[in-house]
Design an enzyme around this catalytic site. Sequence first.
Site: not given
Length: 186
Positions: A26-28
């Site tokens: 997902g979002c890093f």
Amino acid sequence: MANPALEPDLDKPDQSGHEFAQFGAGCFWGLELAFQRVDGVVKTEVGYSQGHVHDPSYRLVCAGRTNHAEVVRVQFDPVVCPYTNLLSVFWGRHDPTTLNRQGGDVGTQYRSGIYYYNETQARLAHESKEAKQKEMKGKKIVTEILPAKRFYRAEEYHQQYLEKGGRSGEKQSTRKGCNDPIRCYG
């Protein structure tokens, strides 16, 4: 001429004896902070990998035109932090059963992936996926496990984003062993 985006990540860790690992979940931002808190992790960088466009930007990746995943590249000392510790953080930080999404973030850049640098990492990744699948009670894990392709470092404002305060300006701790909740968007 060969496409450099499709080639292996040939970068070398800063110190002899250290290794790289690459994960997409997902979002890093939140994943990076989770890895920053692990003993034996000496450096983290967020960026893009596994796509087909050389030197992509955040804007291109988010537009869905590059097939890159948002990833965290972790540099670690395997004497202090076995690769299996990183796998535990990875599995605990996201839902590996949702294809191309984590929560409200949707797109191929948010896919679940383990991108390995050597055959030992590949074996351990597959073993950990099999073990995690047994816990999932009927839900299928969609995490891809592939060789790490070239890593493209994301724009500077993405690096250590939550440590620097994120959108809200409230800095989050990177202290080793910290268990404070991770607030991904603030």
